[in-house]
Design a protein around this motif. Structure first.
Motif, mmCIF file in Angstrom:
data_model
loop_
_atom_site.group_PDB
_atom_site.id
_atom_site.type_symbol
_atom_site.label_atom_id
_atom_site.label_comp_id
_atom_site.label_asym_id
_atom_site.label_seq_id
_atom_site.Cartn_x
_atom_site.Cartn_y
_atom_site.Cartn_z
ATOM 1 N N PHE A 1 138.014 15.911 38.411
ATOM 2 C CA PHE A 1 137.823 17.310 38.048
ATOM 3 C C PHE A 1 138.888 18.175 38.718
ATOM 4 C CE2 PHE A 1 133.435 15.629 37.631
ATOM 5 C CZ PHE A 1 133.310 15.814 36.263
ATOM 6 N N ARG B 1 139.908 24.819 40.891
ATOM 7 C CA ARG B 1 140.106 26.150 40.321
ATOM 8 C C ARG B 1 140.093 27.182 41.434
ATOM 9 N NH1 ARG B 1 141.637 27.327 35.166
ATOM 10 N NH2 ARG B 1 140.508 29.254 35.402
ATOM 11 N N LYS C 1 129.909 24.148 37.074
ATOM 12 C CA LYS C 1 130.175 24.258 35.646
ATOM 13 C C LYS C 1 130.507 25.720 35.359
ATOM 14 C CE LYS C 1 127.449 20.417 34.006
ATOM 15 N NZ LYS C 1 128.267 19.641 33.140
ATOM 16 N N TRP D 1 132.161 28.580 32.316
ATOM 17 C CA TRP D 1 132.460 28.798 30.902
ATOM 18 C C TRP D 1 133.963 28.915 30.736
ATOM 19 C CZ3 TRP D 1 129.152 27.838 27.251
ATOM 20 C CH2 TRP D 1 127.794 27.947 27.509
ATOM 21 N N TRP D 2 134.508 28.165 29.799
ATOM 22 C CA TRP D 2 135.940 28.090 29.546
ATOM 23 C C TRP D 2 136.175 28.553 28.113
ATOM 24 C CZ3 TRP D 2 139.043 25.525 33.293
ATOM 25 C CH2 TRP D 2 140.370 25.360 32.939
ATOM 26 N N ARG E 1 133.618 29.208 23.339
ATOM 27 C CA ARG E 1 133.744 28.837 24.739
ATOM 28 C C ARG E 1 132.927 27.579 24.991
ATOM 29 N NH1 ARG E 1 130.148 33.059 28.234
ATOM 30 N NH2 ARG E 1 128.252 32.801 27.046
ATOM 31 N N LYS F 1 131.490 24.736 28.274
ATOM 32 C CA LYS F 1 131.238 24.577 29.704
ATOM 33 C C LYS F 1 132.088 23.434 30.230
ATOM 34 C CE LYS F 1 126.962 26.214 31.532
ATOM 35 N NZ LYS F 1 125.616 25.928 31.971
ATOM 36 N N LYS F 2 132.799 23.681 31.318
ATOM 37 C CA LYS F 2 133.638 22.668 31.951
ATOM 38 C C LYS F 2 133.218 22.526 33.407
ATOM 39 C CE LYS F 2 137.207 21.885 29.038
ATOM 40 N NZ LYS F 2 137.841 20.650 28.742
ATOM 41 N N THR F 3 133.279 21.304 33.907
ATOM 42 C CA THR F 3 133.023 21.068 35.322
ATOM 43 C C THR F 3 134.346 21.149 36.063
ATOM 44 O OG1 THR F 3 131.182 19.603 34.771
ATOM 45 C CG2 THR F 3 132.057 19.461 37.001
ATOM 46 N N VAL F 4 134.365 21.923 37.135
ATOM 47 C CA VAL F 4 135.571 22.083 37.948
ATOM 48 C C VAL F 4 135.198 21.955 39.418
ATOM 49 C CG1 VAL F 4 136.786 23.540 36.286
ATOM 50 C CG2 VAL F 4 135.344 24.598 38.019
#
Length: 126
Positions: free
Chosen positions: A62, A65, A75, A77-78, A85, A87-90
């Motif tokens: 991952f 950010r 998680k 919103w991207w 949009r 949801k991404k895990t960063v």
């Protein structure tokens, strides 16, 4: 959670666009540093160089950010485009023992030209 015993530090030269990858087996001196902080290049064999942390990735891949505080996975919103949009895990902006790669860019050059260092790394790799 498994911990990273080796951290790869990617050093990029903004002038030439070239990059080298240096592995460090004792990354404890990096823990607690955040994206945007500067580190001393002599700790990885680049005497006189100063490096700025620009990102990295954790043990699961991952990306880090800058907007996410701490050494945590979240998680967010991207926005893909203006209508959609996902949801991404960063990972957060702080380096911990779960980080396996740290991306840096040179902000201050040392006495030895980066081109020379780059050529040494390329010849040692082959």
């Amino acid at each position: 959670m498994p911990k990273a015993s080796v951290v790869k530090i990617v050093v990029s030269d903004p002038k030439s666009g070239k990059a080298i990858q240096i592995e460090t087996k004792e990354p404890q001196w990096l823990y607690g540093k955040k994206i945007g902080d500067t580190i001393d290049g002599s700790k990885i064999g680049l005497d006189g160089y100063e490096l700025k942390i620009t990102g990295g990735s954790d043990i699961a891949g991952f990306p880090m950010r800058k907007e996410v505080e701490g050494a945590v996975r979240k998680k967010i919103w991207w926005w893909v485009d203006k209508r959609m949009r996902v949801k991404k895990t960063v990972y957060g902006n702080t380096i911990s023992d779960e980080i396996v790669q740290v991306n840096t860019v040179i902000v201050k050059y040392g006495e030895k030209p980066f081109e020379e260092i780059y050529n040494e790394f390329k010849s040692n790799k082959q």
